[in-house]
Scaffold this active site. Structure first.
Site, PDB file in Angstrom:
ATOM      1  N   ARG A   1      25.567  22.882 100.423  1.00  0.00           N
ATOM      2  CA  ARG A   1      25.023  22.041 101.499  1.00  0.00           C
ATOM      3  C   ARG A   1      23.720  22.677 101.978  1.00  0.00           C
ATOM      4  O   ARG A   1      23.730  23.585 102.796  1.00  0.00           O
ATOM      5  CB  ARG A   1      26.064  22.004 102.618  1.00  0.00           C
ATOM      6  CG  ARG A   1      25.666  21.166 103.786  1.00  0.00           C
ATOM      7  CD  ARG A   1      26.615  21.374 104.933  1.00  0.00           C
ATOM      8  NE  ARG A   1      27.848  20.635 104.814  1.00  0.00           N
ATOM      9  CZ  ARG A   1      28.947  20.917 105.508  1.00  0.00           C
ATOM     10  NH1 ARG A   1      28.967  21.945 106.340  1.00  0.00           N
ATOM     11  NH2 ARG A   1      30.020  20.187 105.374  1.00  0.00           N
TER      12      ARG A   1
ATOM     13  N   GLU B   1      27.828  16.887 107.465  1.00  0.00           N
ATOM     14  CA  GLU B   1      28.947  16.336 106.686  1.00  0.00           C
ATOM     15  C   GLU B   1      28.627  14.965 106.103  1.00  0.00           C
ATOM     16  O   GLU B   1      29.265  14.546 105.146  1.00  0.00           O
ATOM     17  CB  GLU B   1      30.194  16.181 107.581  1.00  0.00           C
ATOM     18  CG  GLU B   1      31.043  17.417 107.746  1.00  0.00           C
ATOM     19  CD  GLU B   1      32.148  17.533 106.696  1.00  0.00           C
ATOM     20  OE1 GLU B   1      32.262  18.624 106.129  1.00  0.00           O
ATOM     21  OE2 GLU B   1      32.872  16.557 106.433  1.00  0.00           O
TER      22      GLU B   1
HETATM   23  N1  UDP Z   1      36.745  28.746 104.277  1.00  0.00           N
HETATM   24  C1  UDP Z   1      37.432  29.798 103.652  1.00  0.00           C
HETATM   25  N2  UDP Z   1      38.307  30.548 104.412  1.00  0.00           N
HETATM   26  C2  UDP Z   1      38.532  30.328 105.743  1.00  0.00           C
HETATM   27  C3  UDP Z   1      37.831  29.256 106.376  1.00  0.00           C
HETATM   28  C4  UDP Z   1      36.933  28.492 105.608  1.00  0.00           C
HETATM   29  O1  UDP Z   1      37.261  30.048 102.447  1.00  0.00           O
HETATM   30  O2  UDP Z   1      39.325  31.074 106.348  1.00  0.00           O
HETATM   31  C5  UDP Z   1      35.746  27.961 103.482  1.00  0.00           C
HETATM   32  C6  UDP Z   1      35.943  26.447 103.465  1.00  0.00           C
HETATM   33  O3  UDP Z   1      36.826  26.058 102.433  1.00  0.00           O
HETATM   34  C7  UDP Z   1      34.519  25.969 103.193  1.00  0.00           C
HETATM   35  C8  UDP Z   1      33.640  26.993 103.917  1.00  0.00           C
HETATM   36  O4  UDP Z   1      34.482  28.133 104.110  1.00  0.00           O
HETATM   37  O5  UDP Z   1      34.219  26.027 101.813  1.00  0.00           O
HETATM   38  C9  UDP Z   1      33.061  26.544 105.253  1.00  0.00           C
HETATM   39  O6  UDP Z   1      34.111  26.075 106.066  1.00  0.00           O
HETATM   40  P1  UDP Z   1      33.969  25.695 107.597  1.00  0.00           P
HETATM   41  O7  UDP Z   1      35.339  25.434 108.127  1.00  0.00           O
HETATM   42  O8  UDP Z   1      33.159  26.711 108.319  1.00  0.00           O
HETATM   43  O9  UDP Z   1      33.213  24.292 107.696  1.00  0.00           O
HETATM   44  P2  UDP Z   1      32.369  23.315 106.735  1.00  0.00           P
HETATM   45  O10 UDP Z   1      31.087  24.005 106.413  1.00  0.00           O
HETATM   46  O11 UDP Z   1      33.183  23.044 105.485  1.00  0.00           O
HETATM   47  O12 UDP Z   1      32.193  22.093 107.581  1.00  0.00           O
END
Ligand code: UDP
Length: 304
Positions: free
Chosen positions: A259, A73
């Protein structure tokens, strides 16, 4: 009662938390999920910065080596194709976007640890997990509230015949690494042969498993379609719906479009080469969550 459990993923800690969730109305925080960054930013700061800083200062005092879990992050909306630990800029959003409190709390602690190394000789390594996934990613209980990370959330949705919600169309991309591969990397860092990890920052991720959220949803739906648990229970096949990020996370959420880790520093230091494909990792995670789901159903039955 509010409880902070250190070592919650261990044998005792993980059983303890299952029992707390089943038998009490105590509050248990899972801190590292984007939903929590948005809804409880102060708690994120208190734990991820303030409490960890105390631990770091103790390590300085007693001359102990620190291996600190930073986070992918910290790179935020970095424009680089692959994020480099020593060269990529760390790009976050404006203050009203609460999401960035986790990233910036971790970043400041990275900088403080670095400065203790620079000025007072602290021995340290910072490592940055890039979407580690697998069994125990989050408890299904957090998915019930809609606040868990992608793979746990989608698993829960599938088990309950709910649609998989694609935030902003599911175009965001992530590189996922199976937790077994990630552990190989972390073990090398901990072993620190030849002192190669000293004073270093390492991304631990798998650039080969680079997928959009929509692609992940499609893969999970395909696995679920043939899953014996689905057939046995007659649970519907999976489906997707699109949703807005404001609706899903609330105000204060800003997504990261992509990412991708550079892992060349891990490769050079330790010959790190993640092996598990996304499909195999997803299958393993879904099987684990199916067992957790059955166990939770048993708890509910016993209670009734
Ligand atoms: N996301 C989604 N639906 C869900 C949960 C997450 O579309 O039910 C998307 C979220 O917006 C992000 C990605 O999946 O773009 C990864 O989210 P996660 O919560 O796993 O963590 P991050 O990688 O953002 O820290």
């Amino acid at each position: 009662m509010k409880v902070l459990i250190l070592g919650v993923n261990g044998f005792i800690g993980s059983h303890l938390v299952d029992r707390i969730m089943a038998d009490t109305d105590w509050e248990v925080y899972a801190i590292a999920t984007p939903k929590v960054y948005v809804t409880d930013p102060l708690r994120v700061f208190e734990l991820d910065f303030e409490e960890n800083l105390r631990v770091v200062r103790q390590c300085v005092k007693y001359k102990k080596r620190v291996v600190f879990p930073s986070t992918s992050e910290v790179y935020g909306m970095c424009p680089d194709e692959a994020f480099d630990e020593h060269e990529s800029p760390l790009v976050t959003g404006p203050i009203p976007m609460n999401r960035w409190i986790y990233s910036t709390s971790k970043q400041l602690l990275d900088r403080v640890i670095w400065a203790y190394g620079f000025q007072q000789g602290l021995k340290f390594t910072l490592f940055r997990p890039f979407n580690w996934m697998g069994p125990k990613l989050d408890s299904l209980n957090t998915a019930k509230e809609g606040s868990s990370r992608l793979v746990t959330q989608f698993s829960w949705n599938l088990f309950n015949g709910e649609p998989l919600q694609l935030v902003d169309g599911g175009t965001a991309r992530r590189c996922f690494i199976d937790v077994a591969d990630a552990m190989d990397g972390l073990m090398s860092v901990l072993r620190n042969e030849g002192g190669k990890a000293d004073g270093q920052i390492f991304n631990i991720g798998n650039p080969k498993n680079d997928y959009s959220v929509r692609e992940i949803a499609e893969m999970m739906i395909a696995i679920w379609k043939d899953h014996p648990f689905r057939k046995e229970r007659g649970i519907p096949e999976g489906r997707m719906v699109e949703t807005g990020s404001g609706e899903f996370y609330g105000k204060g959420y800003q997504d990261v479009a992509r990412r991708t880790p550079s892992i060349k520093r891990m490769q050079a230091a330790f010959g790190f080469e993640p092996k598990v494909s996304m499909k195999d990792s997803l299958k393993k995670a879904i099987d684990f969550f199916v067992e957790e789901h059955k166990a939770l159903e048993k708890v509910v039955e016993t209670e009734n």
